[in-house]
Design an enzyme around this catalytic site. Structure first.
Site, PDB file in Angstrom:
ATOM      1  N   ASN A 187     -50.054  77.633  23.596  1.00  0.00           N
ATOM      2  CA  ASN A 187     -49.380  78.251  22.445  1.00  0.00           C
ATOM      3  C   ASN A 187     -50.408  79.037  21.643  1.00  0.00           C
ATOM      4  O   ASN A 187     -51.601  78.738  21.682  1.00  0.00           O
ATOM      5  CB  ASN A 187     -48.769  77.144  21.573  1.00  0.00           C
ATOM      6  CG  ASN A 187     -48.000  77.705  20.391  1.00  0.00           C
ATOM      7  OD1 ASN A 187     -47.233  78.648  20.525  1.00  0.00           O
ATOM      8  ND2 ASN A 187     -48.215  77.133  19.215  1.00  0.00           N
ATOM      9  N   HIS A 224     -51.214  80.191  17.682  1.00  0.00           N
ATOM     10  CA  HIS A 224     -50.847  79.889  16.296  1.00  0.00           C
ATOM     11  C   HIS A 224     -51.618  80.839  15.376  1.00  0.00           C
ATOM     12  O   HIS A 224     -52.820  81.048  15.571  1.00  0.00           O
ATOM     13  CB  HIS A 224     -51.201  78.433  15.977  1.00  0.00           C
ATOM     14  CG  HIS A 224     -50.797  78.027  14.594  1.00  0.00           C
ATOM     15  ND1 HIS A 224     -49.492  77.756  14.260  1.00  0.00           N
ATOM     16  CD2 HIS A 224     -51.526  77.874  13.456  1.00  0.00           C
ATOM     17  CE1 HIS A 224     -49.421  77.459  12.972  1.00  0.00           C
ATOM     18  NE2 HIS A 224     -50.646  77.517  12.458  1.00  0.00           N
ATOM     19  N   ILE A 269     -39.966  72.120  22.260  1.00  0.00           N
ATOM     20  CA  ILE A 269     -40.139  71.962  23.704  1.00  0.00           C
ATOM     21  C   ILE A 269     -39.747  70.532  24.077  1.00  0.00           C
ATOM     22  O   ILE A 269     -40.335  69.575  23.548  1.00  0.00           O
ATOM     23  CB  ILE A 269     -41.619  72.225  24.103  1.00  0.00           C
ATOM     24  CG1 ILE A 269     -42.044  73.649  23.719  1.00  0.00           C
ATOM     25  CG2 ILE A 269     -41.844  71.975  25.581  1.00  0.00           C
ATOM     26  CD1 ILE A 269     -41.334  74.744  24.468  1.00  0.00           C
ATOM     27  N   LYS A 298     -37.999  77.151  19.357  1.00  0.00           N
ATOM     28  CA  LYS A 298     -37.288  75.902  19.683  1.00  0.00           C
ATOM     29  C   LYS A 298     -38.276  74.825  20.097  1.00  0.00           C
ATOM     30  O   LYS A 298     -39.345  75.121  20.641  1.00  0.00           O
ATOM     31  CB  LYS A 298     -36.297  76.146  20.833  1.00  0.00           C
ATOM     32  CG  LYS A 298     -35.120  76.992  20.442  1.00  0.00           C
ATOM     33  CD  LYS A 298     -34.136  76.198  19.604  1.00  0.00           C
ATOM     34  CE  LYS A 298     -33.155  77.119  18.916  1.00  0.00           C
ATOM     35  NZ  LYS A 298     -32.502  76.546  17.765  1.00  0.00           N
ATOM     36  N   ASP A 310     -48.052  71.597  17.328  1.00  0.00           N
ATOM     37  CA  ASP A 310     -49.376  72.134  16.977  1.00  0.00           C
ATOM     38  C   ASP A 310     -50.517  71.177  17.300  1.00  0.00           C
ATOM     39  O   ASP A 310     -51.540  71.168  16.603  1.00  0.00           O
ATOM     40  CB  ASP A 310     -49.440  72.524  15.488  1.00  0.00           C
ATOM     41  CG  ASP A 310     -48.796  73.874  15.253  1.00  0.00           C
ATOM     42  OD1 ASP A 310     -48.642  74.630  16.219  1.00  0.00           O
ATOM     43  OD2 ASP A 310     -48.453  74.174  14.099  1.00  0.00           O
ATOM     44  N   GLU A 367     -54.290  88.335  17.428  1.00  0.00           N
ATOM     45  CA  GLU A 367     -53.557  87.597  18.470  1.00  0.00           C
ATOM     46  C   GLU A 367     -53.465  88.437  19.740  1.00  0.00           C
ATOM     47  O   GLU A 367     -53.704  87.938  20.849  1.00  0.00           O
ATOM     48  CB  GLU A 367     -52.146  87.255  17.981  1.00  0.00           C
ATOM     49  CG  GLU A 367     -52.114  86.226  16.873  1.00  0.00           C
ATOM     50  CD  GLU A 367     -50.685  85.836  16.513  1.00  0.00           C
ATOM     51  OE1 GLU A 367     -49.868  85.627  17.425  1.00  0.00           O
ATOM     52  OE2 GLU A 367     -50.384  85.742  15.309  1.00  0.00           O
ATOM     53  N   GLY A 421     -41.662  89.497  20.212  1.00  0.00           N
ATOM     54  CA  GLY A 421     -42.302  89.525  21.524  1.00  0.00           C
ATOM     55  C   GLY A 421     -43.502  90.447  21.621  1.00  0.00           C
ATOM     56  O   GLY A 421     -43.855  90.903  22.706  1.00  0.00           O
ATOM     57  N   SER A 422     -44.153  90.698  20.465  1.00  0.00           N
ATOM     58  CA  SER A 422     -45.302  91.610  20.541  1.00  0.00           C
ATOM     59  C   SER A 422     -46.469  90.973  21.301  1.00  0.00           C
ATOM     60  O   SER A 422     -47.243  91.678  21.956  1.00  0.00           O
ATOM     61  CB  SER A 422     -45.734  92.063  19.149  1.00  0.00           C
ATOM     62  OG  SER A 422     -46.344  91.030  18.430  1.00  0.00           O
ATOM     63  N   ASN A 423     -46.579  89.658  21.238  1.00  0.00           N
ATOM     64  CA  ASN A 423     -47.640  88.998  22.027  1.00  0.00           C
ATOM     65  C   ASN A 423     -47.364  89.123  23.521  1.00  0.00           C
ATOM     66  O   ASN A 423     -48.280  89.339  24.315  1.00  0.00           O
ATOM     67  CB  ASN A 423     -47.778  87.525  21.626  1.00  0.00           C
ATOM     68  CG  ASN A 423     -48.716  87.348  20.460  1.00  0.00           C
ATOM     69  OD1 ASN A 423     -49.921  87.481  20.593  1.00  0.00           O
ATOM     70  ND2 ASN A 423     -48.158  87.090  19.277  1.00  0.00           N
TER      71      ASN A 423
HETATM   72  C1  GRF Z   1     -47.092  85.071  16.326  1.00  0.00           C
HETATM   73  O1  GRF Z   1     -47.608  85.195  15.038  1.00  0.00           O
HETATM   74  C2  GRF Z   1     -47.546  83.765  16.926  1.00  0.00           C
HETATM   75  O2  GRF Z   1     -48.774  83.340  16.470  1.00  0.00           O
HETATM   76  C3  GRF Z   1     -46.494  82.800  16.486  1.00  0.00           C
HETATM   77  O3  GRF Z   1     -45.305  83.549  16.513  1.00  0.00           O
HETATM   78  C4  GRF Z   1     -45.589  84.925  16.319  1.00  0.00           C
HETATM   79  C5  GRF Z   1     -44.927  85.686  17.411  1.00  0.00           C
HETATM   80  O4  GRF Z   1     -44.968  87.065  17.233  1.00  0.00           O
HETATM   81  N1  GRF Z   1     -46.497  81.616  17.297  1.00  0.00           N
HETATM   82  P1  GRF Z   1     -44.433  88.017  18.361  1.00  0.00           P
HETATM   83  O5  GRF Z   1     -42.991  87.625  18.660  1.00  0.00           O
HETATM   84  O6  GRF Z   1     -45.296  87.861  19.576  1.00  0.00           O
HETATM   85  O7  GRF Z   1     -44.500  89.403  17.804  1.00  0.00           O
END
Ligand code: GRF
Length: 206
Positions: A107, A109, A93, A91, A150, A179, A11-13
């Site tokens: 999304n 990627h 969608i 999962k 994708d 990201e 969940g770092s994003n």
């Molecule tokens: C990221 O690399 C994103 O591009 C991919 O899954 C990863 C998620 O990383 N779809 P995080 O859980 O947000 O750290």
């Protein structure tokens, strides 16, 4: 704009988005719900710390896909979700969701699509494939989601250099930092109406 973030892992994003919200960079955004299939994933802890409601739901909890999808959809509707942000969601969608939220699911990627995308291209597999192929540049792509994996329209891309001494870990870290510095820009542009996803493509630019 009410946003549901879907995540399965670290969940770092999501954290990067929350931090931008806290810093005042996403004034039109409310993070309304975090949806995840894995109760142990760190994203739930991050959500609790950020006072964002969580919803743990996994297909395996249900007797049928129909029940699962209905439950998921009804929660999203209940929360008046405007945009679904996938951030490491592992999962599939359900088609009903892509239909109901047509042009309202995005999304991120960790590569420059359409290169290094598609089946099996997730997590470290992507970065290993980039290194094996020997491309000198990789990057990140934010795209809308339709029924195919994708696929959809590209909203934003940012390039990342592949260095000669990179291994999959060092490359993954550099891409992940990009990201974190990218996703919020797209979310911001969508929330402020500067970018729109339509059936025929993307209007405006991030
Ligand atoms: C990221 O690399 C994103 O591009 C991919 O899954 C990863 C998620 O990383 N779809 P995080 O859980 O947000 O750290």
């Amino acid at each position: 704009m009410n946003i549901a973030v879907f995540a399965s892992g670290g969940g770092s994003n999501f954290q990067a988005l929350l931090d931008r919200k806290s810093a005042g960079d996403l004034p039109a955004v409310t993070f309304t719900l975090v949806v995840g299939n894995n109760s142990k994933s760190q994203v739930f802890e991050r959500a609790r710390r950020g006072a964002v409601e969580t919803f743990h739901i996994a297909p395996s909890h249900f007797d049928s896909d129909v029940e699962y999808t209905q439950k998921l959809l009804s929660r999203l509707e209940e929360k008046s979700i405007d945009l679904i942000v996938l951030a490491g969601y592992m999962k599939k969608i359900p088609v009903e969701l892509t239909q109901q939220y047509k042009n309202r699911i995005i999304n991120i990627h960790p590569a420059l699509l359409p290169a290094f995308g598609g089946k099996g291209m997730y997590g470290m597999n992507v970065h290993k494939a980039v290194l094996e192929f020997g491309t000198k540049i990789t990057g990140i792509t934010v795209h809308s989601i339709d029924e195919e994996y994708d696929r959809g329209y590209i909203l934003y891309q940012s390039a990342v250099e592949v260095k000669a001494d990179d291994d999959a870990d060092t490359l993954a870290n550099r891409v992940l930092r990009t990201e974190h510095d990218s996703y919020w820009r797209v979310v911001k542009a969508l929330s402020e109406g500067r970018v729109k996803i339509t059936n025929d493509g993307v209007i405006g630019s991030v």
